[in-house]
Design an enzyme around this catalytic site. Structure first.
Site, PDB file in Angstrom:
ATOM      1  N   ILE A 110      92.814 -58.922  65.431  1.00  0.00           N
ATOM      2  CA  ILE A 110      91.572 -58.159  65.360  1.00  0.00           C
ATOM      3  C   ILE A 110      90.664 -58.732  66.445  1.00  0.00           C
ATOM      4  O   ILE A 110      90.494 -59.948  66.550  1.00  0.00           O
ATOM      5  CB  ILE A 110      90.927 -58.262  63.954  1.00  0.00           C
ATOM      6  CG1 ILE A 110      89.620 -57.458  63.891  1.00  0.00           C
ATOM      7  CG2 ILE A 110      90.696 -59.697  63.529  1.00  0.00           C
ATOM      8  CD1 ILE A 110      89.012 -57.405  62.479  1.00  0.00           C
ATOM      9  N   SER A 111      90.129 -57.875  67.297  1.00  0.00           N
ATOM     10  CA  SER A 111      89.353 -58.330  68.449  1.00  0.00           C
ATOM     11  C   SER A 111      88.066 -59.036  68.028  1.00  0.00           C
ATOM     12  O   SER A 111      87.521 -58.809  66.947  1.00  0.00           O
ATOM     13  CB  SER A 111      89.001 -57.149  69.352  1.00  0.00           C
ATOM     14  OG  SER A 111      90.151 -56.569  69.916  1.00  0.00           O
ATOM     15  N   LYS A 112      87.572 -59.903  68.897  1.00  0.00           N
ATOM     16  CA  LYS A 112      86.303 -60.569  68.668  1.00  0.00           C
ATOM     17  C   LYS A 112      85.198 -59.524  68.532  1.00  0.00           C
ATOM     18  O   LYS A 112      85.189 -58.537  69.252  1.00  0.00           O
ATOM     19  CB  LYS A 112      85.979 -61.506  69.832  1.00  0.00           C
ATOM     20  CG  LYS A 112      86.942 -62.640  69.984  1.00  0.00           C
ATOM     21  CD  LYS A 112      86.704 -63.575  71.140  1.00  0.00           C
ATOM     22  CE  LYS A 112      85.488 -63.422  71.965  1.00  0.00           C
ATOM     23  NZ  LYS A 112      85.383 -64.491  73.004  1.00  0.00           N
TER      24      LYS A 112
END
Length: 268
Positions: A110-112
């Site tokens: 899950i992206s920052k």
């Protein structure tokens, strides 16, 4: 813009893994009215502290995003309204509102939050918007756990989100099911081919990077629309690219270095 064909309601499952055309499940009973995700859910007394404190944790996350230069009010409101801890494994819930990428299985992350907010702000700066200030129909390449698709659902009238990994597609469906978000549709399919049935798109965002932006995405982008995607900038390196499409041609802009998973074709 021509009137698009009837769109699937939530929870839509568009499975492109076994055939070239999409099949959409349509529940036979009326669905409840869509519910906003703003404010999160009431946590039980025994819930982890990160869950009980999700509202102030999201507020602190938004403050940090503002300090880093994110200023679009719709993007900030969207980032502050979606419970990120819903989309990570329970062991990672205490880290849910830190500005870090977290594993979601199958080698994906899950992206920052800062990366999600940056890409969506770039999309808002160039995509086609309606009178309400929101983007029109958008395409999300790489659903993952579904977090970015839900955030996009707050800034766009309609979201098609496509994932090539069946297990992640099912995980995203499970994450979104209790939220009952009617304007986000999940697709199992080859993201490199886009989703022509929903085109043209006001904007396209990709959470995986290849050597170049696929022609299919450009073809499916509306005139006046924008693509935000990572691309290879050098061997082993990626940079964020913005592509604006007009009737006079394409304008490409290379921005900062990023680090995304590789863009792959096919369904697995």
């Amino acid at each position: 813009m021509a009137t698009p064909p009837q769109r699937p309601g939530f929870p839509a499952r568009i499975d492109l893994g076994s055939r070239p055309t999409a099949g959409v499940s349509r529940p036979g009973t009326p669905r409840p009215a869509p519910r906003s995700v703003e404010g999160g859910t009431a946590a039980s007394a025994g819930a982890p502290a990160a869950v009980r404190d999700s509202i102030p944790a999201r507020a602190r996350m938004v403050q940090q995003l503002m300090a880093e230069g994110i200023s679009d009010p719709l993007v900030l409101r969207a980032m502050g309204s979606v419970d990120r801890h819903r989309f990570v494994d329970s062991a990672l819930v205490p880290q849910a509102y830190e500005d870090t990428a977290l594993p979601i299985g199958l080698g994906q992350t899950i992206s920052k939050p800062s990366v999600v907010a940056r890409m969506l702000e770039l999309l808002m700066q160039g995509g086609l918007k309606g009178d309400n200030g929101k983007l029109g129909r958008v395409l999300d390449i790489g659903t993952g756990c579904g977090y970015q698709a839900v955030v996009m659902g707050q800034i766009a009238t309609e979201v098609y989100s496509i994932e090539r990994l069946r297990d992640l597609h099912e995980k995203a469906r499970a994450n979104l099911r209790p939220l009952r978000i009617a304007n986000v549709h999940l697709i199992l399919g080859d993201g490199m081919a886009g989703f022509p049935s929903g085109a043209p798109y006001a904007g396209i965002v990709a959470a995986a990077g290849g050597e170049a932006v696929p022609d299919a995405w450009i073809d499916q982008l509306a005139y006046g629309g924008r693509i935000v995607a990572p691309v290879a900038s050098a061997p082993g390196q990626q940079a964020l690219m913005v592509i604006d499409k007009s009737r006079s041609g394409l304008r490409q802009t290379i921005l900062e270095a990023v680090n995304f998973v590789p863009l792959k074709s096919g369904v697995a």
